[in-house]
Design a protein around this motif. Structure first.
Motif, mmCIF file in Angstrom:
data_model
loop_
_atom_site.group_PDB
_atom_site.id
_atom_site.type_symbol
_atom_site.label_atom_id
_atom_site.label_comp_id
_atom_site.label_asym_id
_atom_site.label_seq_id
_atom_site.Cartn_x
_atom_site.Cartn_y
_atom_site.Cartn_z
ATOM 1 N N GLN B 49 2.225 45.797 -23.982
ATOM 2 C CA GLN B 49 2.079 44.518 -23.301
ATOM 3 C C GLN B 49 1.143 43.586 -24.074
ATOM 4 N N PHE B 50 0.084 44.208 -24.535
ATOM 5 C CA PHE B 50 -0.909 43.469 -25.320
ATOM 6 C C PHE B 50 -0.250 42.838 -26.539
ATOM 7 N N LEU B 51 0.617 43.616 -27.175
ATOM 8 C CA LEU B 51 1.266 43.098 -28.377
ATOM 9 C C LEU B 51 2.322 42.066 -28.030
ATOM 10 N N VAL B 52 3.013 42.281 -26.926
ATOM 11 C CA VAL B 52 4.016 41.305 -26.513
ATOM 12 C C VAL B 52 3.363 39.959 -26.231
ATOM 13 N N LEU B 53 2.136 40.019 -25.712
ATOM 14 C CA LEU B 53 1.409 38.778 -25.453
ATOM 15 C C LEU B 53 0.716 38.259 -26.711
ATOM 16 N N LYS B 54 1.092 38.830 -27.827
ATOM 17 C CA LYS B 54 0.622 38.362 -29.142
ATOM 18 C C LYS B 54 -0.891 38.369 -29.258
ATOM 19 N N LYS B 55 -1.480 39.357 -28.653
ATOM 20 C CA LYS B 55 -2.930 39.543 -28.753
ATOM 21 C C LYS B 55 -3.698 38.321 -28.249
ATOM 22 N N ASP B 56 -3.056 37.535 -27.430
ATOM 23 C CA ASP B 56 -3.725 36.344 -26.912
ATOM 24 C C ASP B 56 -4.672 36.762 -25.798
ATOM 25 N N LYS B 57 -5.901 36.426 -25.986
ATOM 26 C CA LYS B 57 -6.917 36.910 -25.049
ATOM 27 C C LYS B 57 -6.693 36.334 -23.660
ATOM 28 N N CYS B 68 -3.289 44.329 -12.218
ATOM 29 C CA CYS B 68 -4.131 45.302 -11.509
ATOM 30 C C CYS B 68 -5.361 44.644 -10.912
ATOM 31 N N SER B 69 -5.311 43.328 -10.773
ATOM 32 C CA SER B 69 -6.426 42.541 -10.224
ATOM 33 C C SER B 69 -7.770 42.962 -10.837
ATOM 34 N N ALA B 70 -7.746 42.984 -12.167
ATOM 35 C CA ALA B 70 -8.984 43.296 -12.877
ATOM 36 C C ALA B 70 -9.868 42.059 -12.909
ATOM 37 N N ASN B 71 -11.162 42.286 -12.894
ATOM 38 C CA ASN B 71 -12.043 41.123 -13.050
ATOM 39 C C ASN B 71 -12.182 40.800 -14.531
ATOM 40 N N SER B 72 -12.875 39.714 -14.784
ATOM 41 C CA SER B 72 -12.874 39.210 -16.164
ATOM 42 C C SER B 72 -13.608 40.169 -17.102
ATOM 43 N N LYS B 73 -14.631 40.844 -16.597
ATOM 44 C CA LYS B 73 -15.358 41.795 -17.448
ATOM 45 C C LYS B 73 -14.447 42.943 -17.849
ATOM 46 N N GLN B 74 -13.733 43.470 -16.853
ATOM 47 C CA GLN B 74 -12.859 44.603 -17.136
ATOM 48 C C GLN B 74 -11.755 44.208 -18.106
ATOM 49 N N SER B 75 -11.159 43.038 -17.837
ATOM 50 C CA SER B 75 -10.060 42.643 -18.710
ATOM 51 C C SER B 75 -10.557 42.317 -20.108
ATOM 52 N N ALA B 76 -11.765 41.747 -20.187
ATOM 53 C CA ALA B 76 -12.304 41.450 -21.512
ATOM 54 C C ALA B 76 -12.595 42.737 -22.267
ATOM 55 N N ASP B 77 -13.118 43.728 -21.550
ATOM 56 C CA ASP B 77 -13.372 45.023 -22.191
ATOM 57 C C ASP B 77 -12.079 45.627 -22.710
ATOM 58 N N CYS B 78 -11.077 45.583 -21.857
ATOM 59 C CA CYS B 78 -9.797 46.181 -22.216
ATOM 60 C C CYS B 78 -9.198 45.452 -23.410
ATOM 61 N N TYR B 79 -9.298 44.124 -23.354
ATOM 62 C CA TYR B 79 -8.769 43.319 -24.459
ATOM 63 C C TYR B 79 -9.469 43.679 -25.764
ATOM 64 N N GLN B 80 -10.819 43.746 -25.692
ATOM 65 C CA GLN B 80 -11.585 44.029 -26.902
ATOM 66 C C GLN B 80 -11.242 45.420 -27.430
ATOM 67 N N CYS B 81 -11.084 46.328 -26.500
ATOM 68 C CA CYS B 81 -10.765 47.706 -26.867
ATOM 69 C C CYS B 81 -9.436 47.761 -27.621
ATOM 70 N N LEU B 82 -8.440 47.127 -27.053
ATOM 71 C CA LEU B 82 -7.124 47.150 -27.697
ATOM 72 C C LEU B 82 -7.143 46.394 -29.021
ATOM 73 N N LYS B 83 -7.912 45.308 -29.029
ATOM 74 C CA LYS B 83 -7.952 44.505 -30.252
ATOM 75 C C LYS B 83 -8.603 45.305 -31.372
ATOM 76 N N ASP B 84 -9.712 45.962 -31.054
ATOM 77 C CA ASP B 84 -10.386 46.779 -32.067
ATOM 78 C C ASP B 84 -9.494 47.924 -32.523
ATOM 79 N N TRP B 85 -8.806 48.495 -31.556
ATOM 80 C CA TRP B 85 -7.898 49.587 -31.923
ATOM 81 C C TRP B 85 -6.840 49.089 -32.901
ATOM 82 N N CYS B 86 -6.291 47.916 -32.581
ATOM 83 C CA CYS B 86 -5.246 47.353 -33.445
ATOM 84 C C CYS B 86 -5.805 47.030 -34.827
#
Lengths: 775, 90
Positions: B49-57, B68-86
């Motif tokens: 999904q992250f890649l389909v959204l073109k890594k757009d934060k 999953c009604s994540a708050n901004s901290k959680q989603s930012a963490d997840c985003y950063q995690c996936l971005k670093d992984w990529c």
């Protein structure tokens, strides 16, 4: 509109999004909802009336998605017809503004300010491109026209434009004199900027503000403001004013007060000034001189500074002006003191010069009336001419001789003082006679001789003349060693030896020689001092470098130690082994190309760890059958270190001397596992656990018993080979700081000691769960 | 982001393989459960999904909020995690 967006096909949605500057991305089941939401939000914002915050929001989003602009533009060509349709529908569906204002304006206004520059730029480009398709009136173009208006506003009134103007015009004001004149030769340069500046500041320039007594400059200001109003009239009306201003009393007195401050400035400036005044009188049509000459006014600290800043609307250029003012004021204020210093220097120079001249003037000294001249009187019996008195008629001859030889003597001494080889600081009698003969051609030797004798008498009697008759000590060497003769009787003795000479009492060294000598001596001193200083500096630099080097080295070592400890703790946890090979750690941390280079650092770090790191212990272990140094991680939270096996003292592996090839009995006696005064009631359990932990999973132990009196542990295994396993894994190990020795015990003896010991299973199990190594 | 969580580091340290979605930084048990009900049971599905959204934060965070009604901290963490992984493995 929202319904329409939701009912769009994927392709439509994609193009629509692309149109609004979003990155084109696949529209899947999971992303569709999100993108639809996004598009709706964008459309909502677009649809709102173009209030300032709304526009700002649009700009913000545009700036943010600026990376997508290119693809956007590509798409524009492909889907031109579609676009037209959609754009018109979008236009017709302008939603009411108030109901859709969802975001707070305060939040938007700040990014608007921040991004305004960037946004306007990019939109500028776009508007050029969009120009081709004027027929599609999208809403974005509407916003763009507003942006355009904004830019117009900026051009006419914004701060940034004034800044630009300042930047272009400041060089004219802060430049040096020469560039001022250059600018005056290029009038177009200045006229391009000068009418502009009053234009900007016109609102804040009421001419009534100026109540200065200098009416001419007031007049100038009013003219300037008028010039700003009627900028098309150009320069012509102002010319007369400027020129009249320059020719009026303002300019010239100022320069005339300024000029005398330093003569050099005067010299430098005068050609320009004359040039300028000539041009003023001949060509009256050169208005651009205004700024340089206004500047000149301000440099003299007159009240023109604030006024000029009003005129041009520039506050910043004044800083430069003040700087110039300060420099010139410094010169002016210190003129008197500088002149005083110069006068004093001149006075001392004159004094010195006079002294030098006076010193060499021998004739005045010789002809002085106060000279003691012993005239020979015939009636005094002791008088002998040429020895202790002088015949009266020969005094003048002697003085003449002195005047002849004195310059020669002076040059002699000068060359001697200058260190010329072969020069002597005196004239011997023979030399004097030669000189006298050559100067006065006809005189014969005896006459000269008489004169010389008389002169010697005179000189002895007149030490004030500054000449001495001396006796040379060693005639034939080059040493200029002599002692003065103060008695006329001595002369007679010395005359026969030919060792009498005449020299100056206090020979003055010529100035050049003095200079050279001083330079030589000072030079040598300077060289020595410089050398010492250099040495000191070098030593200091070296010391600093050394400290730095050591610090760097230490830092490297410490960082390496930190890394090593990290690796050890990490690896021991990860691999499950309690130790890690030293070389392995090195190879992990240091890349191959650096290994040689960092060998010393590595050794130092290893040493440091050995000495100062309590959590890491170095020992020798056999890793893959090869003995190698290993680091054992003794972490503070590892409980087994307190009561555990601490490594092997000697080998009990196959083939070692301590290893018995066959195990004779199943019973063992283990010594030194506990202390005699160890009063722990659970000692048996502890010992049993420890032994089982060490070798319990490889052998079957039937019975373990301790005997406190002899500090022995008795172990009975299921069969002799099990006992062998226990023997090998315990014998020669350190346990709690004690070396354990294991011996085989005959079964009969064991049974004798422990008749109740079991001979078949169940085997002993640990009383607590086994710890894993990395715990 | 001054420091990253241990979970982040653990995730970024190695290929994700078959890791469950809860291994992602910012995704705990609750969010993990919600994502699993949405079909995102493995971390690599979220990565997709992250890649389909073109890594757009912005879009990714929006999606996390929706999914999953994540708050901004959680989603930012997840985003950063996936971005670093990529950045590391892609």
């Amino acid at each position: 509109m929202a319904d329409q967006v939701e009912s769009m096909s994927d392709a439509e949605l994609r193009t629509k999004l692309a149109e609004h500057g979003f990155p084109v991305m696949p529209i899947t089941a999971s992303t569709r909802k999100l993108l639809v939401k996004k598009l709706k939000m964008v459309l909502d914002n677009k649809g709102r009336p173009l209030a300032s915050d709304n526009k700002a929001e649009n700009r913000r989003s545009l700036a943010r998605y600026s990376s997508g602009e290119e693809s956007d533009l590509d798409n524009v060509n492909k889907i031109k017809d579609k676009r037209g349709r959609r754009a018109t529908t979008g236009g017709s569906m302008l939603p009411p503004s108030v109901s859709k204002t969802r975001r707070t304006p305060s939040k938007k206004s700040s990014p608007a300010r921040r991004d305004s520059d960037k946004g306007s730029e990019s939109e500028d480009e776009k508007s050029v491109i969009r120009h081709e398709e004027v027929e599609t009136i999208t809403k974005r173009q509407v916003t763009r026209t507003f942006v355009g208006n904004d830019q117009d506003d900026y051009e006419t009134g914004s701060d940034s434009d004034v800044d630009v103007d300042k930047k272009t015009s400041t060089p004219f004001r802060s430049n040096s004199r020469s560039s001022d004149y250059i600018s005056s030769t290029l009038p177009t340069n200045d006229t391009s900027t000068s009418p502009k500046s009053p234009l900007f500041s016109r609102p804040s320039l009421p001419s009534t503000n100026y109540t200065s007594p200098m009416s001419s400059s007031d007049h100038l200001n009013s003219i300037r403001s008028r010039l700003g109003l009627t900028s098309t009239l150009g320069d012509r009306p102002s010319i007369g004013n400027y020129t009249s201003r320059f020719s009026s009393s303002t300019y010239k007195p100022v320069t005339s007060t300024y000029q005398p401050s330093t003569s050099t400035v005067d010299e430098v400036e005068s050609p320009y000034l004359s040039n300028f005044t000539r041009r003023l009188s001949s060509l009256k049509a050169e208005p651009p001189k205004q700024s340089p000459f206004l500047d000149r006014d301000t440099t003299n600290g007159s009240t023109m500074i604030p006024r000029r800043s009003y005129i041009t609307g520039m506050a910043r250029s004044d800083i430069v002006d003040y700087k110039m003012v300060n420099e010139k004021k410094f010169l002016k204020n210190n003129l008197v003191s500088l002149a005083l210093v110069g006068l004093v220097a001149l006075f001392f120079f004159c004094l010195f010069f006079m002294y030098m001249v006076k010193k060499n003037d021998i004739t005045s000294v010789v002809d002085d009336q106060n000279s003691v001249i012993p005239i020979c009187h015939l009636n005094i019996p002791g008088n002998r001419p040429g020895i202790n008195c002088v015949p009266k008629e020969q005094v003048s001859y002697a003085k003449d001789l002195l005047k002849v030889i004195h310059p020669e003597l002076t040059t002699r001494i000068a060359s001697y003082k200058c260190g010329q080889p072969g020069a002597m600081p005196y004239l011997t009698e023979r030399e004097i006679l030669d000189i006298a003969r050559s100067k006065a051609d006809s005189t014969d030797v005896s006459q000269c001789r008489t004169d010389l004798n008389n002169l010697q008498v005179l000189l002895i009697n007149n030490p004030r003349w500054g000449l001495n008759v001396v006796q040379l000590k060693n005639l034939y060497t080059k040493d200029a060693d002599f002692s003065p003769i103060s008695n006329t009787d001595l002369i007679v003795q010395q005359r026969t030896k030919g060792s009498v000479a005449i020299t100056l009492t206090d020979p003055s060294t010529p100035l050049t020689c003095l200079l050279v000598n001083t330079i030589y001596s000072a030079g040598s001193t300077i060289i020595i001092v410089a050398f010492i200083t250099l040495l000191a500096v070098a030593a200091q630099a070296f010391y600093k470098f050394y400290l730095n080097y050591r610090k760097r080295k230490n830092d490297e070592i410490y960082s390496l130690v930190g890394q090593i400890i990290d690796v050890i703790s990490q690896e021991t946890v990860d691999s499950g082994e309690p130790y890690i090979s030293v070389d392995h750690v090195r190879d992990t941390l240091i890349s191959p190309e650096n290994r040689e280079k960092l060998a010393s650092v590595w050794d130092a770090a290893v040493k440091f760890i050995q000495r100062n790191e309590s959590r890491v212990r170095m020992e020798v272990q056999s890793v893959d059958g090869e003995d190698s140094r290993v680091w054992r991680w003794i972490s503070s939270n590892s409980p087994k270190r307190s009561a555990a096996w601490q490594g092997q003292a000697f080998e009990t592996q196959e083939g070692s001397v301590n290893n018995l090839t066959v195990s004779p009995t199943p019973c063992l006696k283990i010594r030194h596992m506990f202390d005699k005064n160890d009063a722990n009631p659970n000692l048996r359990t502890i010992i049993q656990d420890v032994i089982l932990e060490k070798c319990g999973d490889r052998c079957n132990i039937l019975h373990i018993e301790i005997e406190r009196s002899s500090c022995c542990v008795y172990v009975k295994c299921a069969n002799p080979s099990d006992a062998g396993v226990v023997y090998r894994s315990l014998h020669g190990w350190w346990y709690e700081g004690r070396l354990i020795t294991v011996k085989y015990l005959r079964l009969e003896r064991y049974m004798q000691r422990f008749p109740n010991s079991p001979s078949i299973g169940p085997y002993l199990k640990m009383s607590r769960p086994q710890r894993s190594w990395d715990e | 982001m001054s420091s990253t969580s241990q979970k982040h580091r653990n995730f970024v340290a190695e290929p994700m393989g078959e890791k469950p979605v809860t291994e992602l930084a910012g995704v705990g048990e609750v969010l993990g459960k919600r994502l699993e009900t949405g079909g995102f049971d493995k971390a690599y599905v979220v990565l997709g999904q992250f890649l389909v959204l073109k890594k757009d934060k912005e879009l990714f965070q929006e999606w996390m909020k929706d999914a999953c009604s994540a708050n901004s901290k959680q989603s930012a963490d997840c985003y950063q995690c996936l971005k670093d992984w990529c950045d590391e493995f892609l």
